[in-house]
Motif scaffolding. Structure first.
Motif, PDB file in Angstrom:
ATOM      1  N   UNK A  62       0.832  -1.205   0.000  1.00 28.19           N
ATOM      2  CA  UNK A  62       0.000   0.000   0.000  1.00 28.19           C
ATOM      3  C   UNK A  62       0.864   1.252   0.000  1.00 28.19           C
ATOM      4  N   UNK A  66       0.071   5.329   0.796  1.00 27.52           N
ATOM      5  CA  UNK A  66       0.695   6.084   1.882  1.00 27.52           C
ATOM      6  C   UNK A  66       1.334   7.349   1.323  1.00 27.52           C
ATOM      7  N   UNK A  70       0.394  11.708   2.019  1.00 33.22           N
ATOM      8  CA  UNK A  70       1.231  12.843   2.391  1.00 33.22           C
ATOM      9  C   UNK A  70       0.784  14.116   1.692  1.00 33.22           C
ATOM     10  N   UNK A  90       2.933   9.706  13.865  1.00 36.15           N
ATOM     11  CA  UNK A  90       3.502   8.427  14.278  1.00 36.15           C
ATOM     12  C   UNK A  90       4.365   8.529  15.519  1.00 36.15           C
ATOM     13  N   UNK A 112      -5.949   7.321  13.821  1.00 42.68           N
ATOM     14  CA  UNK A 112      -6.961   6.542  13.114  1.00 42.68           C
ATOM     15  C   UNK A 112      -7.416   7.262  11.863  1.00 42.68           C
ATOM     16  N   UNK A 114      -5.712   9.096  10.014  1.00 41.76           N
ATOM     17  CA  UNK A 114      -4.705   8.880   8.978  1.00 41.76           C
ATOM     18  C   UNK A 114      -4.938   7.528   8.300  1.00 41.76           C
ATOM     19  N   UNK A 115      -5.152   6.517   9.121  1.00 46.78           N
ATOM     20  CA  UNK A 115      -5.381   5.189   8.552  1.00 46.78           C
ATOM     21  C   UNK A 115      -6.657   5.181   7.715  1.00 46.78           C
ATOM     22  N   UNK A 118      -6.522   6.415   4.167  1.00 42.45           N
ATOM     23  CA  UNK A 118      -5.875   5.538   3.193  1.00 42.45           C
ATOM     24  C   UNK A 118      -6.934   4.775   2.393  1.00 42.45           C
ATOM     25  N   UNK A 119      -8.023   4.492   3.063  1.00 41.75           N
ATOM     26  CA  UNK A 119      -9.110   3.796   2.371  1.00 41.75           C
ATOM     27  C   UNK A 119      -9.969   4.775   1.588  1.00 41.75           C
ATOM     28  N   UNK A 173     -15.553   3.048  11.882  1.00 42.01           N
ATOM     29  CA  UNK A 173     -14.182   2.570  11.768  1.00 42.01           C
ATOM     30  C   UNK A 173     -13.509   2.598  13.128  1.00 42.01           C
ATOM     31  N   UNK A 177     -12.347  -0.654  15.725  1.00 39.84           N
ATOM     32  CA  UNK A 177     -10.966  -0.858  16.174  1.00 39.84           C
ATOM     33  C   UNK A 177     -10.792  -0.468  17.629  1.00 39.84           C
ATOM     34  N   UNK A 182      -4.064   1.313  19.471  1.00 38.36           N
ATOM     35  CA  UNK A 182      -3.620   2.109  18.333  1.00 38.36           C
ATOM     36  C   UNK A 182      -2.270   2.752  18.611  1.00 38.36           C
ATOM     37  N   UNK A 185       0.252   0.348  17.792  1.00 37.49           N
ATOM     38  CA  UNK A 185       0.335  -0.103  16.401  1.00 37.49           C
ATOM     39  C   UNK A 185       0.701   1.019  15.435  1.00 37.49           C
ATOM     40  N   UNK A 186       0.443   2.239  15.835  1.00 36.47           N
ATOM     41  CA  UNK A 186       0.659   3.338  14.897  1.00 36.47           C
ATOM     42  C   UNK A 186       1.729   4.285  15.418  1.00 36.47           C
ATOM     43  N   UNK A 187       2.698   3.742  16.116  1.00 35.49           N
ATOM     44  CA  UNK A 187       3.758   4.595  16.636  1.00 35.49           C
ATOM     45  C   UNK A 187       5.102   3.997  16.285  1.00 35.49           C
TER      46      UNK A 187
ATOM     47  N   UNK B 498       1.932   0.475   7.013  1.00 40.21           N
ATOM     48  CA  UNK B 498       2.089   1.919   7.161  1.00 40.21           C
ATOM     49  C   UNK B 498       3.368   2.237   7.923  1.00 40.21           C
ATOM     50  N   UNK B 499       3.554   1.527   9.008  1.00 42.43           N
ATOM     51  CA  UNK B 499       4.731   1.808   9.831  1.00 42.43           C
ATOM     52  C   UNK B 499       6.018   1.590   9.052  1.00 42.43           C
TER      53      UNK B 499
END
Lengths: 192, 853
Positions: A62, A66, A70, A90, A112, A114-115, A118-119, A173, A177, A182, A185-187, B498-499
């Motif tokens: 993906x 991503x 940006x 992040x 979230x 940000x994620x 993406x969709x 969403x 989750x 998060x 997972x997102x850091x 993503x990470x």
């Protein structure tokens, strides 16, 4: 490295960025170096093509998404402050940050968001079935047939879709989750 | 009360058994004391046996050793059983502590009988037979992902923590001795360090036994578990190094020797791990090609796992680490490579072995206490050891965790650190090592053994008992069970991507980078190399979750269908017992549901089938088995179905030869059918859920059925009639007269019954699926039908009236059962008829065998 010679003064809006994103000056400096490295033609702005130079990114299923994330809608260039602001998503959440100010980029919701974007390619605030299907197609291997993909998308939407509009809104969403850590997972550790 | 009585019986039984053991053993001991004479005796017996034929002889010596071993194992198991029966005790006191106490009692009995300690835990037995099984199981069932993401922390705790524990304890005790706290002891610094190293390691057996019951959060669990597992290896290595130093003697040790000691420490530890990895890869490769020998497939895992241990031992590398990493490295590949049944077998067998030897170890730890020789009491030494162990454990854990927390995203909390420190239970490894000490080199061996035992008892019993209250009191984060959802899984994968991308973009190599690199490598090389081609494609996680969810759905769909449609119907039917089954249209009702199940049932789950067609065949026959399930209603219905899915397959297999089940041919077909129906079911499920109109075949089919039936009423009418009747029936209680007329009407049904053929599923599995010509017409219908199952129609019709029915029906049903004899008296004709209609099961197996031969 010679990089240390390029002081903070080279970084545009350094103070404000430190304030806003919570990055340390050293981090900012490092990111600025990276930014300049990626910005090969030296215009001070990045283009999507510049990201293509990162070889590993091409292998990321993906990766394109991503990169697109940006760039704000309609824009083809990215300046350093925006670059840093995106990366600020992040940073691990910091505990002792006063709640008074505006929600920081590394909050759960912003991560979230940000994620989510993406969709949500068309930016209507909802993940439609087609959008989900696209991402799934990117992320699942070739062995999974189209039919199965559709089933998966169907199911995923059914799981999350609370208001029965056949699409996943951001709230849905977020809700689906709920149990995921998060912040974990997102850091990224080194952006702390 | 009855529960307690039960326990008493067991206690009594085990005590009796122990008495027998003791008497036998006492006999043996007496004979052993005169080995010459006894052998003479046996010779005499042999020579004398020529003169006259003795019908029965008592040959204790032939079987003595294995017999004693087995009896002890049995006794240990019985202990565990007795303990587990007292559930209210095990919730407060951990099982390990209770087992040790059992050991005390048993040891006391042995002592009382022999006045000597004849049985104790031998280090060779422990290290060669009991420990490997536990470690292999621990490695094999290790949550790999969690383990490897925390590997750094685990290694730091295991290596540095253990060294710290050993060194600090040794030095402190030595200091105390010089200070004169322990009186006159003949122990030097090196020997103190040796003692420190043997008692330094947290024991995985003890820790697991306690922590498994507590359910702490997963990070804490993996830290404690991983540490205890790895530091066993470390402590053994450390022990060997210091043992060598002690043998060398103080003066001979110079800088070079110390360096050699440190080098050997790392060589032994990492060499052992490498041996384990090598064996893990070997096992994975082997399971790629064991398809033809599925029966012994699980055996490979155990044999090679044990071989890795022995190889490590042979090369004087760390055997514990070898078998740990063997289990850790091979689990993913063998689980994918092997047949599902083999995986299950491996899992169960491992648990049996591990649990068994764990039980043995604890019991024998208790028994070992009853020995006068080891109890050399030195209050200062013992108390100081206990004190230092506890204190240094806390210091070590806090310090190391503090360092680790500097870089962790989610720091480990103080409370978790307390629990981790407090969970520093010592166990059998320490005891085993202590017994291994050489008495010639270490004068105070018995003191050390005794102290080790006390430390073990103190930590396992006292800390074990207080662990649970402490965890609750400190409000330690517990592990939470989360239901897995598809979107979550997808998103987790997306997060990883993503990470990695962000790390790439920001141009720094981080944690995620390595993980990504590893998983790429793993996918590209390891999987290709170690996995069967056929299973490789099933590796995608999202797809796996999807499949699991679908399976769950299919099951719940069937459950739902049964609940709304046929199952409720069954219940109703059951209440009326004979009412409806006389009427043909009922068949058309149940049919789609039964049929939907049929192709499955066909090969894989006869038991499940038995359940569906029951009402149409004969309720009385099955009431016994069905009573329980009905009472628990739909919660159980779900379970039941699941259980039947597997259980019956096994039953099915019993028909084959004992040593070998011919899976290939038959199983494949069954599998294929199973998959086909699952697909069908999913499709219809989808259509039902999406509101797609069911294909019209169903209505057509239904009509046909109804036309066929002589009594063809619309089902709704039949039902409303019954529901009206109900009250009347129940108010009358279980009047048999109410049943009679309906039984009377049975013959009419029987005439067309073969045509409808629904009751036949009971013997369906016996029909060879290979021969298409043998597929009976109703099966073909089933195939048609399974496409067209739509719960909505029937469910809607039924829903309004059924729930109330059920409530009322439940009690009556039971009462109806109780008057079986009464009903039965009227029934025999029907029952017999039913029996006739069911072709007797025995004839069919020969058919099958023929086809195989």
């Amino acid at each position: 490295m010679g990089s240390s010679s390029s002081g903070m003064k080279d970084v545009p809006d350094a103070q404000e960025l430190v304030q806003e994103t919570g990055f340390s000056a050293a981090h900012l400096l490092r990111l600025h170096e990276r930014f300049e490295f990626l910005d090969r033609d030296g215009t001070g702005e990045l283009r999507p093509e510049d990201f293509d130079a990162i070889r590993e990114l091409a292998m990321n299923p993906i990766g394109d998404r991503i990169i697109r994330a940006f760039f704000s809608a309609g824009k083809e260039t990215l300046d350093f402050p925006s670059f840093v602001r995106i990366l600020a998503h992040f940073r691990p959440a910091d505990k002792n940050r006063d709640r008074a100010q505006q929600e920081p980029a590394n909050s759960r919701t912003r991560k979230l968001r940000f994620a989510f974007q993406l969709y949500d390619q068309d930016g209507d605030g909802k993940i439609s079935r087609a959008e989900l299907l696209q991402v799934l197609r990117l992320m699942l291997e070739m062995q999974v047939t189209e039919e199965q993909l559709q089933c998966i998308a169907e199911r995923a939407i059914q799981e999350a879709d609370l208001d029965q509009d056949d699409a996943i809104s951001f709230d849905e969403f977020k809700k689906s989750l709920e149990k995921v850590d998060i912040d974990h997972k997102m850091s990224i550790r080194f952006l702390k | 009360m009855g529960h307690r009585g039960n326990i008493c019986v067991w206690l009594l039984g085990s005590v009796l058994l122990i008495c027998i053991v003791l008497s036998v053993k006492g006999e043996a001991a007496r004979q052993e004391s005169h080995p010459m004479s006894s052998s003479n005796q046996t010779k005499q017996e042999h020579s004398s046996s020529i003169t006259g034929l003795s019908i029965v002889t008592f040959k204790w010596h032939h079987v003595e050793t294995p017999y004693l071993i087995l009896v002890w194992i049995l006794v240990a198991f019985l202990c565990k059983m007795v303990i587990e029966a007292n559930h209210h005790v095990t919730t407060y006191i951990p099982e390990s502590a209770l087992l040790i106490c059992c050991g005390f009692i048993l040891g006391g009995m042995v002592w009382g009988a022999d006045m000597a300690q004849t049985f104790k835990l031998q280090p060779t037995v422990f290290f060669y037979f009991l420990l490997p099984q536990i470690i292999l199981d621990a490695g094999y069932s290790m949550p790999n992902k969690l383990f490897f993401t925390n590997l750094g922390a685990i290694l730091i705790h295991a290596i540095i923590g253990t060294c710290w524990n050993a060194a600090s304890l040794g030095l402190s005790l030595w200091g105390c001795q010089i200070g004169g706290a322990m009186g006159d002891l003949d122990i030097g610094l090196l020997q103190y360090l040796l003692f420190g190293s043997l008692i330094a390691a947290v024991d995985p057996v003890a820790v697991l036994a306690v922590f498994e019951q507590v359910h702490v959060n997963e990070v804490l669990f993996i830290w404690v578990f991983g540490e205890s597992l790895l530091n066993d290896g470390v402590t053994v290595v450390l022990f060997n190094v210091f043992d060598a130093f002690v043998s060398l003697g103080g003066p001979a040790i110079n800088a070079a020797e110390i360096v050699k000691g440190i080098v050997s420490f790392f060589v032994v530890a990492f060499g052992g791990s490498l041996v384990g990895l090598a064996f893990g890869i070997l096992i994975s490769l082997l399971t790629r090609c064991t398809k033809k020998v599925q029966i012994i497939e699980p055996g490979f895992i155990f044999v090679l796992g044990y071989l890795s241990y022995l190889t490590g031992e042979m090369l004087s590398l760390s055997a514990i680490l070898a078998i740990t990493f063997c289990g850790v490295s091979c689990q993913k590949y063998i689980n994918a490579n092997m047949d599902e049944d083999s995986v299950k077998t491996v899992k169960y067998a491992m648990k049996v072995f591990a649990n068994g030897s764990e039980t043995m170890i604890f019991v024998f730890l208790g028994i070992s206490a009853i020995d006068k020789t080891i109890w050399v009491w030195n209050t200062g030494f013992i108390l100081l050891t206990l004190f230092f162990i506890l204190v240094y454990r806390f210091i070590g854990v806090f310090f190391l965790t503090w360092i680790l927390n500097q870089t962790r995203l989610a720091p480990v909390e103080l409370i978790d650190q307390v629990i981790m420190s407090y969970g520093g239970l010592r166990g059998a490894v320490a005891y085993g090592l202590a017994v291994l000490l050489d008495e010639n080199k270490i004068k105070e061996k018995n003191l050390m053994v005794g102290t080790t035992l006390i430390v073990v008892y103190f930590t396992v019993i006292l800390q074990g008992i207080t662990m649970k209250p402490l965890v609750t009191w400190l409000k330690v984060k517990r592990a939470e069970q989360s239901e897995l959802t598809l979107l979550e899984k997808v998103q987790n994968k997306a997060f990883n991507h993503i990470l990695v991308a962000i790390e790439d973009i920001s141009g720094q190599i981080g944690h995620n980078y390595f993980r990504d690199k590893w998983s790429n490598f793993e996918e590209r090389w390891m999987s290709r190399f170690l996995l069967k081609p056929s299973v490789r494609k099933n590796q995608d996680q999202i797809f796996n979750v999807f499949q699991q969810l679908n399976l769950k759905d299919a099951i719940s769909y069937v459950t739902e269908g049964e609940r709304r449609g046929s199952l409720e119907f069954i219940r109703n039917e059951h209440a009326f017992v004979d009412f409806k089954k006389k009427f043909g249209d009922d068949f058309s009702e149940v049919m789609p549901y039964i049929m939907a199940n049929m192709p499955d049932n066909y090969g894989t789950m006869p038991a499940d089938m038995r359940r569906d067609p029951v009402p149409t065949v004969s309720l009385e026959m099955h009431e016994q088995t069905m009573k329980g399930t009905r009472e628990n209603e739909d919660i159980d219905a779900h379970h039941l179905l699941e259980q039947h899915l597997y259980k019956s397959r096994k039953q099915h297999r019993h028909r084959y030869s004992r040593s070998h089940f011919d899976v290939n041919q038959d199983e494949n077909e069954v599998q294929e059918i199973f998959q086909r129906t699952m697909r069908n079911r999913l499709e219809s499920f989808k259509s039902a859920k999406m509101g797609v109109a069911p294909p019209k075949t169903i209505t057509k089919h239904k009509k046909e059925q109804q036309q066929k039936m002589p009594n063809g009423k619309s089902s709704d009418k039949a039902k409303s009639y019954h529901s009206g009747d109900e009250d009347f029936e129940f108010s009358e209680g279980d009047s048999a007269s109410g049943y009679d007329p309906h039984y009377g009407s049975a013959p009419t049904r029987v005439t067309y019954r073969p045509g409808a053929g629904i009751e036949n599923p009971v013997f369906m599995p016996d029909i060879d699926p290979a021969a298409p010509t043998q597929i009976p017409p109703w099966l073909v219908e089933a195939e048609l039908d399974s496409n067209t199952v739509a719960p909505s129609q029937r469910a809607q019709v039924r829903l309004p009236w059924t729930p109330s029915n059920l409530r009322r029906l439940a009690p009556l049903r039971i009462s109806a059962n109780s008057t079986d004899s009464f009903v039965m008296a009227d029934v025999p004709t029907t029952e017999q008829r039913d029996d006739d209609q069911l072709p007797p099961p025995p004839p069919s197996p020969p058919n099958r065998d023929d086809s195989h031969l």
